[in-house]
Design an enzyme around this catalytic site. Structure first.
Site, PDB file in Angstrom:
ATOM      1  N   ASN A 169       0.913  -1.216   0.160  1.00 42.65           N
ATOM      2  CA  ASN A 169      -0.150  -0.021   0.086  1.00 42.65           C
ATOM      3  C   ASN A 169       0.895   1.368  -0.042  1.00 42.65           C
ATOM      4  OD1 ASN A 169      -1.996   2.085   0.629  1.00 42.65           O
ATOM      5  ND2 ASN A 169      -2.292   1.239   2.520  1.00 42.65           N
ATOM      6  N   LYS A 196      -0.011   4.072  -0.434  1.00 39.59           N
ATOM      7  CA  LYS A 196      -0.464   5.421  -0.120  1.00 39.59           C
ATOM      8  C   LYS A 196      -0.256   6.711  -0.905  1.00 39.59           C
ATOM      9  CE  LYS A 196      -0.411   3.429   4.300  1.00 39.59           C
ATOM     10  NZ  LYS A 196      -0.291   3.583   6.033  1.00 39.59           N
ATOM     11  N   HIS A 213      -9.679   1.301   4.556  1.00 41.41           N
ATOM     12  CA  HIS A 213      -8.567   1.550   5.298  1.00 41.41           C
ATOM     13  C   HIS A 213      -8.750   2.630   6.429  1.00 41.41           C
ATOM     14  CE1 HIS A 213      -4.506   2.656   6.235  1.00 41.41           C
ATOM     15  NE2 HIS A 213      -3.998   1.612   5.557  1.00 41.41           N
ATOM     16  N   GLU A 251      -7.186   4.931   7.609  1.00 39.70           N
ATOM     17  CA  GLU A 251      -6.938   6.429   7.227  1.00 39.70           C
ATOM     18  C   GLU A 251      -8.004   6.976   6.398  1.00 39.70           C
ATOM     19  OE1 GLU A 251      -3.121   5.686   5.286  1.00 39.70           O
ATOM     20  OE2 GLU A 251      -2.292   5.072   7.180  1.00 39.70           O
ATOM     21  N   GLU A 286      -5.672  -4.667  10.629  1.00 40.79           N
ATOM     22  CA  GLU A 286      -4.728  -3.778  10.664  1.00 40.79           C
ATOM     23  C   GLU A 286      -5.028  -2.979  12.163  1.00 40.79           C
ATOM     24  OE1 GLU A 286      -2.801  -2.525   6.854  1.00 40.79           O
ATOM     25  OE2 GLU A 286      -4.579  -1.408   7.099  1.00 40.79           O
ATOM     26  N   GLY A 308       2.305   2.510  10.792  1.00 40.73           N
ATOM     27  CA  GLY A 308       3.257   3.816  10.534  1.00 40.73           C
ATOM     28  C   GLY A 308       3.731   4.138  11.665  1.00 40.73           C
ATOM     29  N   SER A 328       3.112  -1.864  10.394  1.00 44.18           N
ATOM     30  CA  SER A 328       4.553  -1.979  10.747  1.00 44.18           C
ATOM     31  C   SER A 328       5.231  -3.102  10.516  1.00 44.18           C
ATOM     32  CB  SER A 328       4.592  -1.425  12.250  1.00 44.18           C
ATOM     33  OG  SER A 328       4.328  -0.088  12.254  1.00 44.18           O
TER      34      SER A 328
HETATM   35  P1  PGA Z   1       2.545   0.421   7.708  1.00 41.83           P
HETATM   36  O1  PGA Z   1       1.158   0.463   6.729  1.00 41.83           O
HETATM   37  O2  PGA Z   1       3.192  -0.715   7.163  1.00 41.83           O
HETATM   38  O3  PGA Z   1       3.179   1.722   7.159  1.00 41.83           O
HETATM   39  O4  PGA Z   1       2.490   0.507   9.061  1.00 41.83           O
HETATM   40  C1  PGA Z   1       0.392  -0.545   6.899  1.00 41.83           C
HETATM   41  C2  PGA Z   1      -0.836   0.159   6.181  1.00 41.83           C
HETATM   42  O5  PGA Z   1      -1.506   0.966   6.539  1.00 41.83           O
HETATM   43  O6  PGA Z   1      -1.570  -0.649   5.367  1.00 41.83           O
END
Ligand code: PGA
Length: 255
Positions: A10, A12, A96, A98, A168, A174, A214
């Site tokens: 992903n 983003k 997601h 976000e 998640e 992140g 992460s």
């Molecule tokens: P990350 O993001 O690996 O940077 O924690 C995962 C995601 O948001 O799908």
């Protein structure tokens, strides 16, 4: 193992078209045409076409990060499943955290997208997971249950194996704070039990449930060894070919 592992990147809001195409090429060169793991790259909309070119004739699949449930119409700034299909997109990340947090997406709206994606032969990667406050309040499993049940409302037995679920935990995205394998496996097993209740054991055993938050080469092997963790949805570590390929290798080793 009856379930093929999946590693999905992903990206983003990173990688303009040229950089995205270059990253996809680097990954393709390493991976080749055959893989034992399903690999999906999810660039931003503007890089879909360029990444799609780099993936032509390859085993790696193309995914989008969002879509609108309607076919077309007055929805400024939005993109439909049909439009994604014309760019050879096969997967789409939906719900997601976000999008839930910054764009106020509700379970009902996300559910409409899941159904529209399936109608248009796109495989949804439905994201679910609790915030830190929800975990501390002891409501992790209740939140996961709501996200899964509401997100899948109306999805039929014929469709369910085309859905991929990504657990998640929001506090792990992140942040560098990965869930422990026990925390992740607990949530994954719970999701599998929900799917069993909704669709029966044989189908529930076929649905892939990814972990996201992460995940990186240093912690992937341990997570991927868990019984119900069928791959990863990778943010930060998907932005460089080297770490992304290491994750694919970890999934290959865990299969
Ligand atoms: P990350 O993001 O690996 O940077 O924690 C995962 C995601 O948001 O799908």
């Amino acid at each position: 193992m009856i379930r093929r592992k999946i590693i999905a990147g992903n990206w983003k809001m990173n990688k303009p078209a040229a950089d995205g195409g270059a990253l996809a090429k680097d990954i393709v060169e390493e991976i080749g045409r055959e893989t034992s793991v399903d690999i999906v790259l999810c660039p931003p909309f503007t890089a879909l076409q360029g990444v799609g070119h780099a993936l032509e004739g390859q085993a790696i699949k193309l995914g989008a990060q969002n879509m609108h449930p309607e076919k077309n119409g007055a929805y400024t700034g939005e993109v439909s499943a049909e439009m994604l299909r014309t760019l050879y997109v096969t997967h789409v990340i939906l719900g997601h955290s976000e999008r839930r947090t910054y764009f106020a997406e509700t379970d009902a709206f996300i559910n409409k997208k899941v159904l529209a994606a399936l109608t248009h032969q796109l495989k949804p990667i439905l994201c679910v997971g609790e915030t830190l406050a929800e975990r501390e309040a002891g409501s992790t499993l209740a939140v996961v249950q709501r996200h899964v049940e509401a997100g899948l409302a109306g999805v039929t037995k014929e469709q369910i194996t085309n859905v991929i679920i990504a657990y998640e935990p929001v506090w792990a995205i992140g942040t560098g704070k990965v869930a422990t394998t026990a925390q992740a496996q607990e949530a994954h097993a719970y999701i599998r039990a929900l799917l069993t209740k909704l669709y029966g054991a044989p189908l529930a055993q076929k649905v892939r449930i990814l972990y996201g938050g992460s995940m990186k080469p240093a912690n992937a092997a341990e997570l991927l060894a868990e019984k119900d963790i069928d791959g990863g949805l990778i943010g930060g570590a998907s932005l460089e070919a080297k770490s992304f390929i290491e994750l694919v290798k970890a999934a290959d080793a865990a299969k």
